[in-house]
Design a protein around this motif. Structure first.
Motif, short mmCIF file in Angstrom:
data_model
loop_
_atom_site.label_atom_id
_atom_site.label_comp_id
_atom_site.label_asym_id
_atom_site.label_seq_id
_atom_site.Cartn_x
_atom_site.Cartn_y
_atom_site.Cartn_z
N UNK A 68 -4.52 9.29 2.71
CA UNK A 68 -3.44 8.81 3.58
C UNK A 68 -3.59 9.27 5.03
N UNK A 69 -3.33 8.35 5.94
CA UNK A 69 -3.53 8.63 7.36
C UNK A 69 -2.51 9.62 7.92
N UNK A 103 -3.69 -3.11 0.56
CA UNK A 103 -3.71 -1.65 0.52
C UNK A 103 -3.77 -1.08 1.94
N UNK A 104 -2.92 -0.10 2.20
CA UNK A 104 -2.97 0.62 3.47
C UNK A 104 -3.11 2.11 3.17
N UNK A 105 -3.85 2.84 4.01
CA UNK A 105 -4.03 4.27 3.75
C UNK A 105 -2.80 5.08 4.16
N UNK A 106 -1.73 4.93 3.39
CA UNK A 106 -0.46 5.55 3.76
C UNK A 106 0.31 5.95 2.50
N UNK A 107 1.05 7.04 2.63
CA UNK A 107 1.93 7.46 1.54
C UNK A 107 2.98 6.40 1.24
N UNK A 108 3.20 5.47 2.17
CA UNK A 108 4.19 4.42 1.96
C UNK A 108 3.80 3.47 0.83
N UNK A 109 2.56 3.56 0.34
CA UNK A 109 2.17 2.76 -0.82
C UNK A 109 3.09 3.04 -2.01
#
Length: 348
Positions: A247-248, A146-152
């Protein structure tokens, strides 16, 4: 005989008077039009008892749906909780009453930090109810890396197990933020790029959804959902694997407001309710229950340490700086409506 008749008549009239007074003591009905599960039930009961009235709640699941219903002629509501940008649209169109601050002494508790970014900072027609942050809810035991990004939302391994809000401003805004643009952009090239991003995300989504995403995440039907902080934090009570992230690239910082429509039949009672909601102890109890933040500074000291330390309710300053409030775009709103229709039609 005549005296008996007079006595009977007097008793009859007295009984009628008592019945009338009894009916009056039952009080009025306050009709509240709001989002689902958006107030602690015990607070409703408390207000009803204190004011000898009945609160009748009707719900909506989107600002646009609520607005369309009112514009189609729906009346009978005394109090509504639209998001700030929609409250401004309604006020600009003459749909709301100005607020009598003399009857709202608890406004002094409103957090001045919030008012600096509010759409109606002088609270001429609206009073802030709850603040939320839009981000992701996900299942920690099911979603890896998991990454804090809308790219999820680009993740094809989660295809069919993700949802996004059925809200044009939130969803197109998320795409704009993912590209480094303002979620209030009216630039045609930026909006076109955002449309392409959302259409790409749509291929991985189960659906656009505003209500069932909460229970769907808790049950495991969905693995990752785009949604509001309070909704996602609330279902952590049902599933401890639910987590919330912001998201960052940036996010929507929203506030739902308390407003009184011009067609309201119980204006004084509506004002009493607004003032009641901003009693510090009431504001704190409401925040604890629905896990959205009531921006009532005097209530913060009354909150539990669990709530005060939750970054989904009190994000740090760096995170807050990446939030942006959705604004009414006037005539440019039509650009979003057009793009949203094209997104919905894509792939159908």
């Amino acid at each position: 005989m005549k005296k008996g008749t007079i006595l009977f008549t007097a008793v009859f009239l007295l009984a009628c008077l008592v019945m009338l007074l009894g009916c009056h003591s039952k009080g009025a009905d306050l009709h509240l039009y709001t989002w689902a599960d958006y107030i602690k039930p015990e607070l409703v009961q408390q207000f009803e008892q204190e004011n000898k009235c009945k609160i009748i709640i009707d719900t909506f699941d989107s600002n646009e749906g609520m607005y369309a219903k009112l514009k189609a002629g729906a009346t009978g509501y005394d109090l509504i909780t639209p998001s700030s940008y929609m409250a401004k649209i309604m006020n600009d169109q003459g749909m709301l009453l100005p607020l009598d601050h003399a009857k709202l002494p608890n406004l002094l508790h409103i957090d001045s930090e919030y008012l600096r970014i509010a759409v109606d900072p002088e609270m001429k027609y609206s009073v802030p109810y709850m603040v939320s942050y839009t981000g992701f809810g996900y299942l920690q035991d099911a979603v890896m890396d998991v990454t804090p990004s809308w790219k999820m939302l680009d993740r094809s391994d989660l295809k069919g197990r993700m949802t996004m809000l059925n809200d044009m401003r939130e969803t197109i805004g998320a795409a704009l933020k993912s590209l480094g643009y303002s979620l209030n952009s009216v630039n045609d090239d930026e909006l076109s790029a955002a449309k392409a991003v959302v259409i790409g995300w749509k291929k991985n989504l189960a659906k656009f959804e505003n209500e069932q995403y909460k229970t769907g995440l808790a049950s495991g039907e969905f693995l990752l959902v785009h949604g509001y902080s309070g909704d996602i934090l609330k279902v952590q009570e049902d599933n401890e694997q639910v987590a919330f992230l912001i998201p960052e690239e940036g996010f929507s910082l929203a506030c739902d407001d308390l407003v009184i429509p011009k067609t309201a039949g119980q204006v004084d009672l509506a004002l009493k309710f607004i003032n009641f909601i901003h009693t510090p102890s009431v504001a704190a109890a409401n925040t604890e229950y629905i896990t959205y933040l009531c921006p009532n500074r005097a209530s913060y000291d009354l909150l539990s340490e669990e709530i005060k330390s939750n970054p989904g309710i009190f994000p740090d300053e760096v995170t807050r700086s990446k939030g942006e409030v959705i604004q009414d775009l006037g005539e440019s709103n039509i650009k979003y409506t057009k793009i949203w229709d094209e997104i919905k039609a894509a792939g159908d």
